[in-house]
Design a protein around this motif. Structure first.
Motif, PDB file in Angstrom:
ATOM      1  N   UNK A  65       0.841  -1.204   0.000  1.00 11.01           N
ATOM      2  CA  UNK A  65       0.000   0.000   0.000  1.00 11.01           C
ATOM      3  C   UNK A  65       0.875   1.251   0.000  1.00 11.01           C
ATOM      4  N   UNK A  66       1.928   1.235   0.810  1.00 13.15           N
ATOM      5  CA  UNK A  66       2.840   2.371   0.844  1.00 13.15           C
ATOM      6  C   UNK A  66       3.491   2.584  -0.514  1.00 13.15           C
ATOM      7  N   UNK A  67       3.873   1.486  -1.150  1.00  8.97           N
ATOM      8  CA  UNK A  67       4.544   1.568  -2.449  1.00  8.97           C
ATOM      9  C   UNK A  67       3.614   2.171  -3.500  1.00  8.97           C
ATOM     10  N   UNK A  68       2.397   1.639  -3.586  1.00  4.71           N
ATOM     11  CA  UNK A  68       1.450   2.157  -4.569  1.00  4.71           C
ATOM     12  C   UNK A  68       1.125   3.624  -4.308  1.00  4.71           C
ATOM     13  N   UNK A  69       0.851   3.951  -3.033  1.00  5.18           N
ATOM     14  CA  UNK A  69       0.482   5.328  -2.699  1.00  5.18           C
ATOM     15  C   UNK A  69       1.589   6.282  -3.120  1.00  5.18           C
ATOM     16  N   UNK A  70       2.817   5.900  -2.849  1.00  5.62           N
ATOM     17  CA  UNK A  70       3.946   6.754  -3.182  1.00  5.62           C
ATOM     18  C   UNK A  70       4.047   6.962  -4.692  1.00  5.62           C
ATOM     19  N   UNK A  71       3.966   5.859  -5.441  1.00  6.81           N
ATOM     20  CA  UNK A  71       4.153   5.974  -6.889  1.00  6.81           C
ATOM     21  C   UNK A  71       2.974   6.719  -7.532  1.00  6.81           C
ATOM     22  N   UNK A  72       1.777   6.541  -7.001  1.00  5.49           N
ATOM     23  CA  UNK A  72       0.631   7.285  -7.541  1.00  5.49           C
ATOM     24  C   UNK A  72       0.840   8.783  -7.338  1.00  5.49           C
ATOM     25  N   UNK A  73       1.315   9.154  -6.127  1.00  3.14           N
ATOM     26  CA  UNK A  73       1.537  10.580  -5.862  1.00  3.14           C
ATOM     27  C   UNK A  73       2.649  11.111  -6.759  1.00  3.14           C
ATOM     28  N   UNK A  74       3.695  10.317  -6.953  1.00  6.08           N
ATOM     29  CA  UNK A  74       4.777  10.742  -7.838  1.00  6.08           C
ATOM     30  C   UNK A  74       4.261  10.946  -9.271  1.00  6.08           C
ATOM     31  N   UNK A  75       3.320  10.083  -9.670  1.00  6.54           N
ATOM     32  CA  UNK A  75       2.809  10.142 -11.038  1.00  6.54           C
ATOM     33  C   UNK A  75       1.841  11.314 -11.212  1.00  6.54           C
ATOM     34  N   UNK A  76       0.941  11.511 -10.222  1.00 10.94           N
ATOM     35  CA  UNK A  76      -0.191  12.410 -10.433  1.00 10.94           C
ATOM     36  C   UNK A  76      -0.063  13.782  -9.791  1.00 10.94           C
TER      37      UNK A  76
END
Lengths: 326, 247
Positions: A65-76
């Motif tokens: 969950x931490x990994x996805x949340x981080x990458x989504x924020x980096x992307x969006x």
């Protein structure tokens, strides 16, 4: 209790060596970055599994969950690389902790084997959900943004980031275990009914412990997603059969319920695993499986647990005077 | 006389088995009362009902002027009503001293103090109480490595550490070396007099209960069979029947 001076010197030497790795052994930066990550895995697992006696097989959920949340924020979010990475990791950690609080209120009511089985489904379910959700890339996963620095800077940066994570987690847990909170966790491990009969609010403490564990795992998730350069739902983020199982094994190998046990276990395990992958290629998974059997059969209480049974006085368990009481 | 614990017609059944049938019992503040009865007569079930281990099927339980029959174990413990277990329960993996310092009243365990170390006054009180039960020299041993009798003494010390108003003791002398029983009884009396803790004691050893309690309730088949001072109860033909079988 005063630590002997050689212990301070040993810690200082390890710290110096760890900080000099990118200079001394640049070829091993990524491997050693993963070693620090493994140490965080084992430490955060042991917070529940060792100190509190709740064997969780679902902790990898918080990592993912931490990994996805981080990458989504980096992307969006449209932030710069480093701002995105740090804010994203922080948000991922908070999200993971919130999720632990939510799940904990239900699942932490289960005890013993039931809790273990209940958590087993968490990582699997999350992996399936993520691979069916197009917003997070579905089965193909996600790719974090490219590291902006020059060639080789990326490895050094993530080495130090992983090292920093371990270097924050370990002293934090050391402080936590020395507090009354740590004693309550041990009390829950030894006899939860007794702890309740003494008036302790066990559910509250159990949930808090899981949140702390989830927070550090979520933080690590963001860093590892960027370190590896891709986020796959089943193989990386919610990798229950690798990371999820290794967390448990490393803590058991080193000694459940001790501060340094998980660190030792993670180091021994990671080193052995890397040697298998290098020298036994093709048979590496067989060798790893055998290693796991050997760990469980010969070190049921782990390396430090074995040492404590052998030399209890070294661990402070002693009778104070020559004559004993009744 | 003010009653610290009042049970009115407490009823508890497990399926068809009625473990407690309309038990009415009162314990005045500051006294030592006894609870006896043959094996399987429902004594421990009654203790479990009082401390909220399971819900009761009928009746009322009042502690310190407050209805507690709907409260749960930790809530009742925080009101100052604690029990010790027949099968002694301590935190086996922790040292005796750790067992003690984590048994402070939970009102002293707010969030802030939770994340700090135990204050020196707790350590001092823990050591005093360990000395009181005779476990001082073993304070750094793992509690799980103590003998059964020693664990019982530790459990008593832990209960005292949390400054209860009343203690329910489930067979405090079982498994304790007979030569040490007198010492333990003396300590229980001091607990009662010096710390003003009311005691309700389950005991199988008649010598002990006659010596310790000033008033005794006797259960048989889940029902209150007899009550009175120890001499009366001991001579009561119904009690003799229950223990030895009808003549």
């Amino acid at each position: 209790m005063k630590a002997p001076p050689f212990r301070h010197m040993a810690v200082a030497a390890v710290l110096a060596l760890a900080l000099l790795v990118p200079v001394l052994a640049p070829a091993y930066r990524s491997q050693l970055a993963l070693l620090w990550v493994m140490i965080v895995f084992a430490l955060t697992w042991d917070l529940l599994g060792g100190q509190m006696g709740y064997n969780s097989f679902g902790n990898v959920l918080f990592f993912g969950v931490g990994m996805y949340a981080c990458v989504i924020i980096q992307r969006d979010a449209g932030l710069g690389y480093f701002t995105g990475l740090f804010l994203g990791s922080g948000a991922g950690a908070l999200l993971a902790a919130a999720l632990a609080a939510l799940l904990g209120s239900g699942i932490l009511g289960l005890r013993g084997h039931y809790f273990a089985i209940g958590t087993l489904g968490l990582g699997i379910a999350a992996g399936e959900l993520a691979s069916g959700w197009q917003f997070v890339g579905g089965g193909g996963g996600m790719v974090p943004p490219l590291f902006p620095g020059e060639v080789g800077g990326r490895e050094t940066f993530f080495y130090y980031l992983s090292f920093a994570l371990a270097a924050v987690t370990l002293p934090f847990l050391r402080w936590l275990y020395a507090s009354r909170f740590g004693l309550v966790l041990n009390a829950i491990r030894d006899d939860e009914d007794k702890a309740e009969a003494m008036g302790l609010r066990t559910t509250r403490y159990k949930t808090t412990a899981w949140c702390i564990s989830a927070f550090f795992l979520g933080l690590t998730g963001g860093a590892v997603g960027n370190l590896l350069g891709f986020v796959d739902p089943r193989e990386v983020a919610f990798a229950g059969s690798t990371f999820g199982v290794w967390m448990v094994l490393m803590a058991i190998l080193g000694g459940k319920g001790t501060l340094w046990g998980p660190v030792i276990g993670a180091a021994v395990f990671h080193l052995t695993k890397e040697l298998f992958w290098t020298y036994l290629l093709g048979w590496q998974r067989v060798a790893l499986g055998l290693l796991i059997v050997v760990i469980v059969v010969f070190f049921p209480v782990g390396i430090l647990g074995w040492a404590r049974e052998r030399w209890p006085e070294r661990f402070g368990h002693r009778i104070d005077e020559a004559e004993a009481g009744p | 006389m003010t009653f610290i614990l009042q049970l009115e017609r407490v009823r508890k059944a497990f399926g068809g088995l009625i473990a407690n049938k309309d038990v009415t019992l009162r314990v005045p503040a500051g006294k030592i009362f006894g609870l006896i009865g043959p094996n399987g007569s429902g004594k421990t079930t009654l203790f479990n009902s009082i401390v909220g281990h399971h819900p009761i099927d009928g009746g009322s339980i009042r502690f310190d002027g407050r209805e507690i029959s709907r409260l749960r174990v930790p809530e009742i413990a925080r009101l100052g009503l604690l029990r010790t277990f027949q099968q002694t329960r301590i935190y086996g993996g922790m040292t005796c001293l750790q067992n003690m310092v984590i048994s402070v009243p939970t009102s002293e365990l707010g969030w802030r103090s939770m994340f700090s170390r135990s204050p020196p006054e707790d350590l001092r009180r823990a050591e005093d109480l360990l000395d009181f039960v005779g476990l001082g020299p073993k304070r750094h041993l793992r509690a799980g490595d103590l003998s059964f009798g020693q664990q019982k003494l530790l459990e008593l010390a832990m209960a005292l550490m949390s400054r209860p108003k009343m203690l329910l003791l489930d067979e405090p002398t079982a498994g304790i070396n007979p030569t040490l029983i007198n010492g333990l009884l003396d300590r229980l009396r001091r607990v009662n007099q010096q710390l003003a803790i009311t005691l309700l004691v389950i005991e199988h050893n008649m010598g002990v209960i006659m010596n310790l309690a000033e008033y005794v309730y006797c259960l048989a088949h889940g029902e209150l069979l007899a009550e009175g001072n120890p001499e009366q109860v001991q001579k009561d033909p119904k009690v003799l029947d229950a223990y030895l079988g009808a003549r």
